[in-house]
Design an enzyme around this catalytic site. Structure first.
Site, mmCIF file in Angstrom:
data_model
loop_
_atom_site.group_PDB
_atom_site.id
_atom_site.type_symbol
_atom_site.label_atom_id
_atom_site.label_comp_id
_atom_site.label_asym_id
_atom_site.label_seq_id
_atom_site.Cartn_x
_atom_site.Cartn_y
_atom_site.Cartn_z
ATOM 1 N N TRP A 102 0.819 -1.212 0.000
ATOM 2 C CA TRP A 102 0.000 0.000 0.000
ATOM 3 C C TRP A 102 0.847 1.254 0.000
ATOM 4 O O TRP A 102 0.527 2.232 -0.672
ATOM 5 C CB TRP A 102 -1.018 -0.016 1.136
ATOM 6 C CG TRP A 102 -2.111 -1.004 0.845
ATOM 7 C CD1 TRP A 102 -2.418 -2.124 1.557
ATOM 8 C CD2 TRP A 102 -3.020 -0.983 -0.271
ATOM 9 N NE1 TRP A 102 -3.451 -2.806 0.952
ATOM 10 C CE2 TRP A 102 -3.839 -2.129 -0.164
ATOM 11 C CE3 TRP A 102 -3.207 -0.127 -1.353
ATOM 12 C CZ2 TRP A 102 -4.841 -2.431 -1.104
ATOM 13 C CZ3 TRP A 102 -4.211 -0.422 -2.290
ATOM 14 C CH2 TRP A 102 -5.002 -1.557 -2.152
ATOM 15 N N ASP A 172 -1.867 6.686 6.127
ATOM 16 C CA ASP A 172 -2.902 5.799 5.615
ATOM 17 C C ASP A 172 -3.236 4.798 6.723
ATOM 18 O O ASP A 172 -2.472 3.883 6.999
ATOM 19 C CB ASP A 172 -2.382 5.068 4.369
ATOM 20 C CG ASP A 172 -3.403 4.085 3.795
ATOM 21 O OD1 ASP A 172 -4.473 3.885 4.409
ATOM 22 O OD2 ASP A 172 -3.121 3.506 2.727
ATOM 23 N N LYS A 196 -12.439 -1.736 5.849
ATOM 24 C CA LYS A 196 -11.638 -2.667 6.638
ATOM 25 C C LYS A 196 -12.172 -2.730 8.069
ATOM 26 O O LYS A 196 -12.526 -3.771 8.569
ATOM 27 C CB LYS A 196 -10.161 -2.259 6.642
ATOM 28 C CG LYS A 196 -9.570 -1.942 5.267
ATOM 29 C CD LYS A 196 -9.497 -3.134 4.363
ATOM 30 C CE LYS A 196 -9.151 -2.869 2.911
ATOM 31 N NZ LYS A 196 -8.071 -1.983 2.584
HETATM 32 C C1 LIG Z 1 -7.447 -1.495 1.287
HETATM 33 C C2 LIG Z 1 -6.380 -0.481 1.458
HETATM 34 C C3 LIG Z 1 -6.211 0.585 0.551
HETATM 35 C C4 LIG Z 1 -7.053 0.755 -0.677
HETATM 36 O O1 LIG Z 1 -8.293 1.169 -0.337
HETATM 37 P P1 LIG Z 1 -9.395 1.584 -1.441
HETATM 38 O O2 LIG Z 1 -10.478 2.095 -0.581
HETATM 39 O O3 LIG Z 1 -9.730 0.333 -2.187
HETATM 40 O O4 LIG Z 1 -8.779 2.596 -2.316
HETATM 41 C C5 LIG Z 1 -5.210 1.493 0.812
HETATM 42 N N1 LIG Z 1 -4.415 1.384 1.888
HETATM 43 C C6 LIG Z 1 -4.544 0.375 2.776
HETATM 44 C C7 LIG Z 1 -3.634 0.301 3.954
HETATM 45 C C8 LIG Z 1 -5.533 -0.582 2.588
HETATM 46 O O5 LIG Z 1 -5.669 -1.589 3.471
#
Ligand SMILES: *Cc1c(COP(=O)(O)O)cnc(C)c1O
Length: 359
Positions: A102, A172, A196
């Protein structure tokens, strides 16, 4: 109907109480005569839902008053682009730490807008560690420092907030937000896709410090502009109303469970149990360094990869679903977010022991 234990990394399992509540309110929300899905986003009923949801998040995370809380679309992936578009403020570079897939995606997208300065990377350990802070090369002339607090695919999690040397710290938090208390005041921006740990997909939470709002050049499209979204309460365009409502239900559930500090204790128990079971077995192995093992995503490999298919098939028959690791790393991965009950982890551990005994 039989609900199984769903270990999917995202979209992921939701608290059953939330689904039941949504079911009860599906046809008519309170005495409105309609489903939340059918409401005007400007009407007083939906406004009440939106306000409660936002205030619950502010309360749960203890978000200080000098932060804007936005609920946007486009996922965490849209933020990969929106962050450099909004907060570079004339700077030509940004610092990124690369701890996995990511981070790598965030870096790739940011490189379209500025020079990316790689502060540190754990690629040489196949992303099974976090580079020690004393080796980070932070350029204090850069616009901000970005990192990923939990690498969902590799199962690597920061257990501390890094020192950004005065740069705005951007994180993030998609896969560990609300799983442990964080001091929001340490951050310039926290962002997370909801699918998540907060609800279904379709909403991205962006918590942005006020001094980073209003810096975007005029060329940035309105819906991607933090200032314009903040001014219109994230309703510059029609928001994902039902998903806001479901996010609100998850937040109410979390408050009822005792909040973030209480859920953290449960998360620690769940993760400790599972790692202990893995470490004590001679069949399973987790490759991640001990000091950065994720409480949310627990990858493990079988000693004989030839047994992977059989493991997944039997697990499914035992009501344990979606345990395959990400296609890029293989093996297994159990995602055990807030909504995964302890009984689900116990059932997985029991199944793993049984599989080891019979294979
Ligand atoms: C799932 C995830 C993403 C991507 O998320 P989207 O909502 O599909 O763009 C980005 N960063 C992390 C850490 C993730 O777990």
């Amino acid at each position: 109907m039989a609900r199984i234990y769903n270990f999917s990394a995202g979209p992921s399992t939701l608290p059953e109480a939330v689904l039941i509540k949504a079911q009860q309110e599906m046809l008519e929300w309170q005495s409105s005569g309609m489903s939340v899905m059918e409401m005007s986003h400007r009407g007083k009923d939906f406004m009440a839902i939106a306000d409660t949801m936002k205030n619950d998040l502010i309360e749960l995370m203890a978000i200080p008053a000098n932060y804007k809380v936005l609920f946007l679309q486009g996922g965490a992936s849209a933020q990969f682009a929106m962050i450099p578009q909004n907060i570079l403020n004339g700077k030509t570079s940004a610092c990124y730490v690369n701890t996995g897939a990511w981070s790598t995606s965030a870096i790739k997208e940011a490189a379209k807008y500025c020079e990316v300065k790689l502060v540190a990377s754990s690629e040489d350990t196949a992303f099974t560690s976090i580079p020690a802070a004393e080796h980070w090369q932070i350029d204090t002339d850069a616009g901000y420092l970005h990192y990923t607090s939990n690498e969902t695919i590799h199962g690597v999690e920061f257990n501390h907030v890094p020192d950004a040397k005065g740069l705005p710290l951007v994180c993030d938090m998609s896969s560990n937000i609300l799983s442990r208390p964080v001091d929001v005041s340490r951050f310039g921006i926290i962002y997370a896709g909801t699918q998540k740990n907060m609800g279904p997909s379709g909403v991205t939470v962006v918590i942005v410090r006020e001094d980073l709002v209003g810096l975007a050049p005029k060329s940035v499209p309105s819906v991607f502009n933090y200032e314009q979204q903040a001014k219109s309460d994230s309703m510059l365009n029609t928001p994902a109303t039902y998903n806001w409502y479901l996010l609100g239900l998850v937040l109410q559930w979390l408050k009822g469970e005792g909040g973030v500090a209480a859920i953290e204790q449960r998360n620690i128990n769940k993760a400790n149990k599972l790692y202990q079971a893995i470490d004590q077995s001679s069949m399973y192995r987790n490759p991640v360094a001990l000091d950065c093992r994720s409480r949310m995503n627990v990858p493990f490999v079988l000693a004989d990869a030839g047994l992977d298919k059989e493991f997944l098939k039997l697990a499914e028959q035992h009501g344990l679903s979606t345990l395959a690791g990400h296609r890029s790393v293989g093996g297994m991965r159990a995602s055990i977010y807030n909504a995964m009950p302890e009984a689900g982890v116990d059932a997985l551990i029991e199944f793993m022991a049984e599989f080891e005994r019979t294979h």
